[in-house]
Write a protein that holds these residues in place. Structure first.
Motif, PDB file in Angstrom:
ATOM      1  N   MET A   1       0.831  -1.183   0.000  1.00  0.00           N
ATOM      2  CA  MET A   1       0.000   0.000   0.000  1.00  0.00           C
ATOM      3  C   MET A   1       0.878   1.251   0.000  1.00  0.00           C
ATOM      4  SD  MET A   1      -3.155   0.296  -0.173  1.00  0.00           S
ATOM      5  CE  MET A   1      -4.309   1.575  -0.182  1.00  0.00           C
ATOM      6  N   SER A   2       0.384   2.326  -0.532  1.00  0.00           N
ATOM      7  CA  SER A   2       1.172   3.547  -0.583  1.00  0.00           C
ATOM      8  C   SER A   2       1.308   4.168   0.801  1.00  0.00           C
ATOM      9  CB  SER A   2       0.534   4.549  -1.548  1.00  0.00           C
ATOM     10  OG  SER A   2      -0.708   4.985  -1.039  1.00  0.00           O
ATOM     11  N   ARG A   3       2.401   4.894   0.978  1.00  0.00           N
ATOM     12  CA  ARG A   3       2.665   5.540   2.258  1.00  0.00           C
ATOM     13  C   ARG A   3       3.707   6.633   2.076  1.00  0.00           C
ATOM     14  NH1 ARG A   3       7.568   3.756   4.296  1.00  0.00           N
ATOM     15  NH2 ARG A   3       8.395   1.947   3.237  1.00  0.00           N
ATOM     16  N   ILE A   4       3.828   7.493   3.060  1.00  0.00           N
ATOM     17  CA  ILE A   4       4.871   8.511   3.080  1.00  0.00           C
ATOM     18  C   ILE A   4       6.016   7.984   3.934  1.00  0.00           C
ATOM     19  CG2 ILE A   4       5.489  10.853   3.829  1.00  0.00           C
ATOM     20  CD1 ILE A   4       3.713  10.816   1.347  1.00  0.00           C
ATOM     21  N   ASP A   5       7.198   7.939   3.371  1.00  0.00           N
ATOM     22  CA  ASP A   5       8.397   7.476   4.062  1.00  0.00           C
ATOM     23  C   ASP A   5       9.070   8.688   4.695  1.00  0.00           C
ATOM     24  OD1 ASP A   5      10.884   6.551   4.854  1.00  0.00           O
ATOM     25  OD2 ASP A   5      11.298   5.489   2.985  1.00  0.00           O
ATOM     26  N   GLU A   6       8.864   8.875   5.977  1.00  0.00           N
ATOM     27  CA  GLU A   6       9.381  10.045   6.693  1.00  0.00           C
ATOM     28  C   GLU A   6      10.909  10.064   6.765  1.00  0.00           C
ATOM     29  OE1 GLU A   6       7.608  12.596   7.442  1.00  0.00           O
ATOM     30  OE2 GLU A   6       5.593  11.765   7.289  1.00  0.00           O
ATOM     31  N   TRP A 149      -5.769  16.785  -6.622  1.00  0.00           N
ATOM     32  CA  TRP A 149      -4.587  17.085  -5.820  1.00  0.00           C
ATOM     33  C   TRP A 149      -4.522  16.172  -4.595  1.00  0.00           C
ATOM     34  CZ3 TRP A 149      -0.128  19.414  -6.539  1.00  0.00           C
ATOM     35  CH2 TRP A 149       0.725  19.474  -5.440  1.00  0.00           C
ATOM     36  N   ASP A 150      -5.605  16.141  -3.822  1.00  0.00           N
ATOM     37  CA  ASP A 150      -5.590  15.402  -2.559  1.00  0.00           C
ATOM     38  C   ASP A 150      -5.397  13.901  -2.729  1.00  0.00           C
ATOM     39  OD1 ASP A 150      -6.041  17.815  -1.247  1.00  0.00           O
ATOM     40  OD2 ASP A 150      -8.159  17.395  -0.826  1.00  0.00           O
ATOM     41  N   GLU A 151      -5.989  13.348  -3.774  1.00  0.00           N
ATOM     42  CA  GLU A 151      -6.007  11.896  -3.924  1.00  0.00           C
ATOM     43  C   GLU A 151      -4.920  11.331  -4.845  1.00  0.00           C
ATOM     44  OE1 GLU A 151      -8.151  10.009  -2.157  1.00  0.00           O
ATOM     45  OE2 GLU A 151      -9.115  11.759  -1.279  1.00  0.00           O
ATOM     46  N   ILE A 152      -4.339  12.185  -5.710  1.00  0.00           N
ATOM     47  CA  ILE A 152      -3.367  11.673  -6.681  1.00  0.00           C
ATOM     48  C   ILE A 152      -2.079  12.500  -6.670  1.00  0.00           C
ATOM     49  CG2 ILE A 152      -2.921  11.062  -9.104  1.00  0.00           C
ATOM     50  CD1 ILE A 152      -6.029  11.103  -9.490  1.00  0.00           C
ATOM     51  N   LEU A 153      -2.200  13.759  -7.056  1.00  0.00           N
ATOM     52  CA  LEU A 153      -1.007  14.572  -7.297  1.00  0.00           C
ATOM     53  C   LEU A 153      -0.199  14.863  -6.040  1.00  0.00           C
ATOM     54  CD1 LEU A 153      -2.431  16.982 -10.000  1.00  0.00           C
ATOM     55  CD2 LEU A 153      -0.920  15.009 -10.332  1.00  0.00           C
ATOM     56  N   SER A 154      -0.858  15.100  -4.911  1.00  0.00           N
ATOM     57  CA  SER A 154      -0.098  15.378  -3.682  1.00  0.00           C
ATOM     58  C   SER A 154       0.815  14.215  -3.333  1.00  0.00           C
ATOM     59  CB  SER A 154      -1.030  15.682  -2.519  1.00  0.00           C
ATOM     60  OG  SER A 154      -1.759  14.525  -2.138  1.00  0.00           O
ATOM     61  N   LEU A 155       0.383  13.009  -3.650  1.00  0.00           N
ATOM     62  CA  LEU A 155       1.184  11.824  -3.357  1.00  0.00           C
ATOM     63  C   LEU A 155       2.242  11.585  -4.421  1.00  0.00           C
ATOM     64  CD1 LEU A 155      -1.779   9.599  -2.180  1.00  0.00           C
ATOM     65  CD2 LEU A 155      -0.057  10.716  -0.735  1.00  0.00           C
ATOM     66  N   PRO A 163       5.209   3.108  -2.902  1.00  0.00           N
ATOM     67  CA  PRO A 163       6.472   2.538  -3.337  1.00  0.00           C
ATOM     68  C   PRO A 163       7.164   3.321  -4.446  1.00  0.00           C
ATOM     69  CG  PRO A 163       4.672   1.293  -4.288  1.00  0.00           C
ATOM     70  CD  PRO A 163       4.054   2.336  -3.386  1.00  0.00           C
ATOM     71  N   CYS A 164       6.475   4.243  -5.112  1.00  0.00           N
ATOM     72  CA  CYS A 164       7.136   5.028  -6.148  1.00  0.00           C
ATOM     73  C   CYS A 164       6.380   6.337  -6.346  1.00  0.00           C
ATOM     74  CB  CYS A 164       7.235   4.251  -7.467  1.00  0.00           C
ATOM     75  SG  CYS A 164       5.645   3.717  -8.122  1.00  0.00           S
ATOM     76  N   ASN A 165       7.025   7.272  -7.043  1.00  0.00           N
ATOM     77  CA  ASN A 165       6.424   8.580  -7.261  1.00  0.00           C
ATOM     78  C   ASN A 165       7.035   9.219  -8.502  1.00  0.00           C
ATOM     79  OD1 ASN A 165       8.773  10.427  -6.371  1.00  0.00           O
ATOM     80  ND2 ASN A 165       8.565   8.975  -4.677  1.00  0.00           N
ATOM     81  N   PHE A 166       6.385  10.275  -8.987  1.00  0.00           N
ATOM     82  CA  PHE A 166       6.870  10.965 -10.186  1.00  0.00           C
ATOM     83  C   PHE A 166       8.189  11.695  -9.951  1.00  0.00           C
ATOM     84  CE2 PHE A 166       2.188  11.469 -11.572  1.00  0.00           C
ATOM     85  CZ  PHE A 166       2.243  10.352 -12.381  1.00  0.00           C
TER      86      PHE A 166
END
Length: 180
Positions: A1-6, A149-155, A163-166
Motif C-alpha cells: 500500500m502507498s505511504r509517506i516514508d518520513e 490534488w488530494d487523492e493523486i497529485l499530492s502523493l 512505493p514510487c512517485n513521479f
C-alpha cells in the motif's frame, strides 16, 4: 500500500498552473486558486500562472513554452476537459505529449466516482510527459482540482511517497535525449 516514508527528505517541485477559460479572470479563477493553495500548502513552488482562452493552439503553445522552461517541472491545467465544442484542452495536451500517462485519467475517474458517481464519465482528465515536464489536465471545477490534488497529485509529486512517485524519476524523463 502507498505511504509517506518520513526517512526521506521532502523535495519541493516547481509547478505552473494554467486555467483554460473564455470567461475566467485572475479575480474569479477559483479552480486556479484551489490548485495554488494546495500546491503551496504542500511546500511546492508556484513557478508560473496564466489564464488562456479555450483555443487549442494557444493552450498547446503555452504548454510547450512552459515545458521548455527549466524552472518548471510540472504543469497543471484546469478547464476544458469536458465534452462540449469549446473543450479542447485534452486535444492540446495530446498535441504536446511525448508520452501519455494513461492511468492518470483512469485513477482520476475512480476518485471522481466516489465523489460524483457516474457523472465522472463526463471528464476527460489526462496526464503526460513532454520535454522532461509532467503535464496534467484537470476539469474546471474547484472540487475536481481538490480531489485530483488530494487523492493523486499530492502523493505522486511527493518524493517521500512509496512505493514510487513521479519526483524520483525526473532525472530519467529526458534520458532518450542523451542517447542521440
Amino acid at each position: 500500500m502507498s505511504r509517506i516514508d518520513e526517512s526521506r527528505a521532502f523535495i519541493p517541485v516547481r509547478i505552473a498552473v494554467l486555467t483554460v477559460s473564455d470567461t475566467r479572470t485572475e479575480g474569479d479563477d477559483r479552480s486556479g486558486d484551489t490548485l495554488v493553495a494546495k500546491l503551496t500548502g504542500a511546500g511546492h513552488e508556484l513557478a508560473a500562472r496564466a489564464i488562456v482562452t479555450d483555443d487549442r493552439d494557444r493552450i498547446a503553445d503555452r504548454l510547450r513554452a512552459w515545458c521548455a522552461d527549466p524552472a518548471i517541472d510540472v504543469v497543471i491545467s484546469t478547464g476544458g476537459t469536458g465534452l462540449t465544442g469549446r473543450d479542447v484542452t485534452v486535444e492540446a495536451h495530446r498535441d504536446v505529449y511525448e508520452k501519455e500517462i494513461d492511468a492518470f485519467g483512469t485513477v482520476f475517474t475512480h476518485v471522481s466516482m466516489a465523489k460524483i458517481g457516474t457523472s465522472a464519465v463526463q471528464s476527460r482528465a489526462t496526464g503526460g510527459v513532454a520535454m522532461g515536464t509532467y503535464l496534467f489536465a484537470l476539469p474546471g471545477s474547484p472540487g475536481a482540482c481538490k480531489d485530483a490534488w488530494d487523492e493523486i497529485l499530492s502523493l505522486q509529486l511527493d518524493y517521500r511517497h512509496r512505493p514510487c512517485n513521479f519526483v524520483e524519476i525526473f532525472p530519467r524523463l529526458s534520458e532518450h535525449e542523451r542517447r542521440k
